[in-house]
Design an enzyme around this catalytic site. Structure first.
Site, PDB file in Angstrom:
ATOM      1  N   SER A  57     -13.396   7.832  -1.701  1.00  0.00           N
ATOM      2  CA  SER A  57     -12.218   7.371  -0.974  1.00  0.00           C
ATOM      3  C   SER A  57     -11.770   8.475  -0.018  1.00  0.00           C
ATOM      4  CB  SER A  57     -11.093   7.025  -1.940  1.00  0.00           C
ATOM      5  OG  SER A  57     -10.659   8.194  -2.601  1.00  0.00           O
ATOM      6  N   LEU A  58     -10.862   8.136   0.878  1.00  0.00           N
ATOM      7  CA  LEU A  58     -10.316   9.110   1.830  1.00  0.00           C
ATOM      8  C   LEU A  58      -8.896   9.471   1.434  1.00  0.00           C
ATOM      9  CD1 LEU A  58     -11.434   7.584   5.250  1.00  0.00           C
ATOM     10  CD2 LEU A  58     -12.471   9.495   4.038  1.00  0.00           C
ATOM     11  N   LYS A  92      -2.406   6.023   7.728  1.00  0.00           N
ATOM     12  CA  LYS A  92      -2.081   4.619   7.474  1.00  0.00           C
ATOM     13  C   LYS A  92      -0.751   4.257   8.127  1.00  0.00           C
ATOM     14  CE  LYS A  92      -3.409   2.583   3.705  1.00  0.00           C
ATOM     15  NZ  LYS A  92      -3.573   2.146   2.317  1.00  0.00           N
ATOM     16  N   ASP A 107       0.823  -1.212   0.000  1.00  0.00           N
ATOM     17  CA  ASP A 107       0.000   0.000   0.000  1.00  0.00           C
ATOM     18  C   ASP A 107       0.858   1.265   0.000  1.00  0.00           C
ATOM     19  OD1 ASP A 107      -2.180  -1.586   0.030  1.00  0.00           O
ATOM     20  OD2 ASP A 107      -2.889  -1.052   2.024  1.00  0.00           O
ATOM     21  N   TYR A 108       1.890   1.265   0.824  1.00  0.00           N
ATOM     22  CA  TYR A 108       2.727   2.460   0.961  1.00  0.00           C
ATOM     23  C   TYR A 108       3.394   2.794  -0.378  1.00  0.00           C
ATOM     24  CZ  TYR A 108       6.488   5.538   2.530  1.00  0.00           C
ATOM     25  OH  TYR A 108       7.342   6.590   2.674  1.00  0.00           O
ATOM     26  N   GLU A 109       3.928   1.789  -1.034  1.00  0.00           N
ATOM     27  CA  GLU A 109       4.590   2.001  -2.318  1.00  0.00           C
ATOM     28  C   GLU A 109       3.601   2.510  -3.360  1.00  0.00           C
ATOM     29  OE1 GLU A 109       7.473  -0.500  -5.400  1.00  0.00           O
ATOM     30  OE2 GLU A 109       6.859  -1.419  -3.490  1.00  0.00           O
ATOM     31  N   TYR A 144     -19.695   1.448   9.632  1.00  0.00           N
ATOM     32  CA  TYR A 144     -19.180   2.703  10.170  1.00  0.00           C
ATOM     33  C   TYR A 144     -19.776   3.951   9.529  1.00  0.00           C
ATOM     34  CZ  TYR A 144     -16.237   1.594   6.122  1.00  0.00           C
ATOM     35  OH  TYR A 144     -15.799   1.216   4.884  1.00  0.00           O
ATOM     36  N   CYS A 194       7.655 -41.055  -1.136  1.00  0.00           N
ATOM     37  CA  CYS A 194       8.250 -39.860  -0.532  1.00  0.00           C
ATOM     38  C   CYS A 194       7.691 -39.694   0.879  1.00  0.00           C
ATOM     39  CB  CYS A 194       7.940 -38.637  -1.394  1.00  0.00           C
ATOM     40  SG  CYS A 194       8.688 -37.113  -0.800  1.00  0.00           S
ATOM     41  N   LYS A 205     -12.638  11.557  11.484  1.00  0.00           N
ATOM     42  CA  LYS A 205     -13.771  12.267  10.874  1.00  0.00           C
ATOM     43  C   LYS A 205     -14.237  13.391  11.790  1.00  0.00           C
ATOM     44  CE  LYS A 205     -15.570   7.932   8.897  1.00  0.00           C
ATOM     45  NZ  LYS A 205     -16.672   6.933   8.997  1.00  0.00           N
ATOM     46  N   ASP A 241       0.795   4.198  -2.760  1.00  0.00           N
ATOM     47  CA  ASP A 241       0.434   5.571  -2.416  1.00  0.00           C
ATOM     48  C   ASP A 241       1.533   6.564  -2.799  1.00  0.00           C
ATOM     49  OD1 ASP A 241      -2.042   4.827  -1.474  1.00  0.00           O
ATOM     50  OD2 ASP A 241      -1.394   4.628   0.600  1.00  0.00           O
TER      51      ASP A 241
END
Length: 670
Positions: A83-84, A312, A34-36, A225, A430, A288, A38
């Site tokens: 999205s946020l 995040k 996710d970080y990459e 939520y 085996c 929020k 973003d």
């Protein structure tokens, strides 16, 4: 940078990010952290602001989610699923707070919520009843997955409270608990299927399945939520959450009201340390503004609300040293590489090993013994190596080379076309495969033999008492030898032998599942048993006849043919038959509702939106019809769904077999 280079860079970023978005939202198999993602998205956004003349209308900066899968009906959201904005640092949060304070003054509150790492869902209720469940999709429209969502036990079909609005939408996140994920992934591994990287992928893959009955077998959960209504029913977001709880929705207890940004940061730091103690994954905190009036005053940008932001957490990673790579042979012969590491503390636990998945992963990482490697847990349950610190590589370090032969028995490994795993074909010679196969046979979902456990099977194998499944049924002839074994008293032996004897009563479908045929799981074994009735019929089917059976694809059919093509397997089946195991399915009496289809024969092929093939089969049989396994001149009707195999289609057209839709079948029954 020249104009051409700027445009080429922007186009390359658009293409790369759109592919990652497709992998994440549609395939549920992300290939980037996710970080990459973003960071790349932020880079593209900066370039588009600086050079709007080169901005692509298909840019992921203009989208909320992913594309729409073609397997479900597309539904437009009444209220867009926006999205946020994301951030990974505190200064961005302070800047966000400064903007809110500048617009509202100091008289406002924040609500802090855990950011669940799952699949976003929107539920529509009319007159207190659930009428529709839709995925995020691209934010304006998504997939109708109502039938699948209704199988989730904690989602109410009818509300407890009469105070709910006549029409409303509630937003939430579908997820899978870590314990359930581990258990189900182990089952997939045993069947030789690709395992999911994390619970989020597993939950997303489950919701996109075509058969709600299969979805029901996977334990999903959901937190809610957000409430959307035509008119305002509550003054604050926090108040609406408390009311939703009374209506019967699963609301997280770990939500907090905060009066200032310092309280928000305190909440973030608290959960950053404790997130790994939860039974499910979170990847951050959502902040929020509490008042709905103040939310309206702040408004929206093109793709996100100005009154909310998500912080995040970066996936925790630690650098350590790769000592060696070992190779595990599973029950189905799949050989999995495992990295042995200098122990490190990661996400609250000591990590000594990390999965390397397969030979492709070793090649991708370019691993060498003694490398300094970055290990991540993050959303992964099992730690994994994410990269190598090449600058720290020692001169003369030896590359990790995936073996060509089985590390246990020395047999040459094979990899079939289209598969990622190498596996050992020597299933009868085996050691780990033999032990694993017998352990699978005695398991609860297969033969359910009391008095026998995995460790006992290992001990029996090492002592030479069992080398095949059939050897379990000769243990009664070795009681003197059993009494010399540790923890084996007379009572234990009696109980074990009784359990083995009782297993002879287990139905054919359980025996078939217990044989451990690759890709033949519990559901597939049941369908094969019902369709064929006995082992001899099953062994006599060809590939076309097998794929005509509900849910049996080409890969499963090939595996079945390969299994029964081995004389050693046939010998085992004959020995089990002489020991009294059930290789004939129990007759299930069909109670006829009418004789409208008596004398008519049907083949069912393809995918059906509202029904499983098994349901259609039962419907036809209840009205006197007969199901055939393959297309021939004797066939009366082909009940055709979507994605029907081209060979069946061509053969039916050549023989002038009439095609029926489900609607036409139902008309026949009327």
């Amino acid at each position: 940078m020249s104009s051409t280079a700027i445009k080429d860079t922007m186009d390359a970023l658009v293409n790369e990010l759109n592919q990652h978005t497709y992998n994440y939202y549609v395939l549920a198999m992300p290939t980037i952290a996710d970080y990459e993602f973003d960071q790349k998205l932020a880079e593209l956004n900066r370039m588009e602001l600086a050079h709007p003349e080169y901005a692509d209308p298909d840019s992921p900066t203009q989208k909320v989610g992913g594309d729409i899968t073609k397997n479900f009906t597309t539904v437009k959201h009444r209220w867009p699923m926006m999205s946020l904005g994301n951030t990974y640092n505190e200064q961005d949060l302070r800047d966000f707070d400064e903007r809110i304070t500048k617009a509202l003054g100091s008289n406002f509150e924040y609500v802090c919520e855990l950011k669940f790492d799952g699949l976003s869902i929107s539920l529509t209720y009319e007159n207190s009843r659930l009428v529709r469940a839709v995925t995020r999709g691209d934010g304006t429209k998504g997939d109708d997955v109502t039938a699948n969502v209704k199988t989730i036990s904690n989602i109410p079909h009818k509300l407890k409270s009469a105070e709910a609005p006549e029409l409303f939408e509630i937003r939430g996140e579908i997820f899978m608990h870590k314990a359930a994920f581990n258990r189900l992934n182990i089952e997939r591994e045993e069947l030789g299927e690709i395992t999911y990287a994390n619970p989020r992928n597993f939950a997303s893959g489950t919701i996109k399945m075509q058969d709600p009955k299969e979805v029901a077998k996977r334990p999903l959960d959901a937190f809610f939520y957000s409430l959307n209504t035509e008119k305002e029913y509550f003054k604050t977001h926090y108040e609406s959450l408390q009311e939703l709880k009374k209506w019967g929705f699963h609301i997280s207890q770990d939500t907090k009201l905060c009066n200032d940004i310092e309280s928000v940061l305190e909440f973030i730091h608290y959960w950053e340390k404790r997130r790994y103690e939860l039974g499910y994954d979170i990847d951050g905190i959502v902040i929020k503004v509490n008042s709905f009036n103040q939310q309206q005053e702040l408004g929206f940008t093109a793709k996100s609300p100005r009154w909310a932001i998500s912080y995040k957490y970066k996936a925790e990673e630690v650098e350590t040293v790769l000592n060696s790579v070992s190779y595990q042979v599973g029950r189905t012969g799949a050989v999995t590489p495992v990295a042995n590491l200098v122990p490190i503390l990661l996400a609250g636990t000591t990590v000594k090993r990390a999965t390397l998945h397969n030979a492709n992963e070793i090649q991708r990482l370019d691993l060498h013994i003694g490398d300094r490697v970055a290990v991540e847990k993050g959303g992964e349950i099992i730690p994994k190596i994410i990269r190598v610190n090449f600058s720290a590589r020692q001169p003369g370090a030896l590359p990790v080379i995936y073996p060509q032969n089985c590390p246990e028995c020395g047999t040459e490994l094979i990899r079939k076309e289209g598969e990622v795993a190498f596996y050992c074909p020597n299933d009868e010679g085996c050691g780990p495969q033999i032990v694993g196969k017998i352990q699978h046979f005695i398991s609860r979902k297969a033969m359910n033999i009391d008095g026998l456990g995995d460790e006992t099977i290992v001990a029996f194998y090492q002592k030479g008492l069992v080398k095949h499944i059939s050897d379990l049924y000769t243990l009664k002839d070795h009681q003197d030898e059993l009494k010399t074994m540790e923890r084996f008293g007379e009572k234990s032996i009696t109980n074990m032998l009784k359990g083995i004897e009782l297993s002879k009563q287990m139905p054919f479908e359980k025996v078939l599942f217990g044989l451990g045929i690759r890709y033949v799981g519990e559901t597939v074994a049941r369908k094969l048993a019902i369709a064929t009735g006995n082992i001899d019929t099953l062994m006599g089917l060809n590939a076309e006849q097998l794929t005509a059976i509900d849910e049996i694809g080409q890969r499963i059919a090939e595996s079945i043919l390969e299994y029964f093509g081995d004389p050693a397997h046939i010998q085992q089946i004959e020995l089990l038959r002489t020991h009294g195991l059930q290789f004939v399915a129990e007759d299930v009496a069909v109670i006829l509702e009418s004789d409208k289809l008596t004398g008519k024969t049907f083949v069912i092929s393809g995918v059906f939106e509202q029904h499983s093939r098994e349901e259609l089969k039962q419907l036809i049989e209840k009205h006197g019809g007969k199901i055939l396994s393959s297309i021939s001149a004797k066939l009366n009707y082909l009940l055709a769904g979507d994605n029907m195999g081209p060979s069946k289609l061509e053969k039916a057209q050549k023989l002038n077999i009439p095609f029926l839709t489900v609607e036409e079948l139902l008309k026949l029954l009327k």
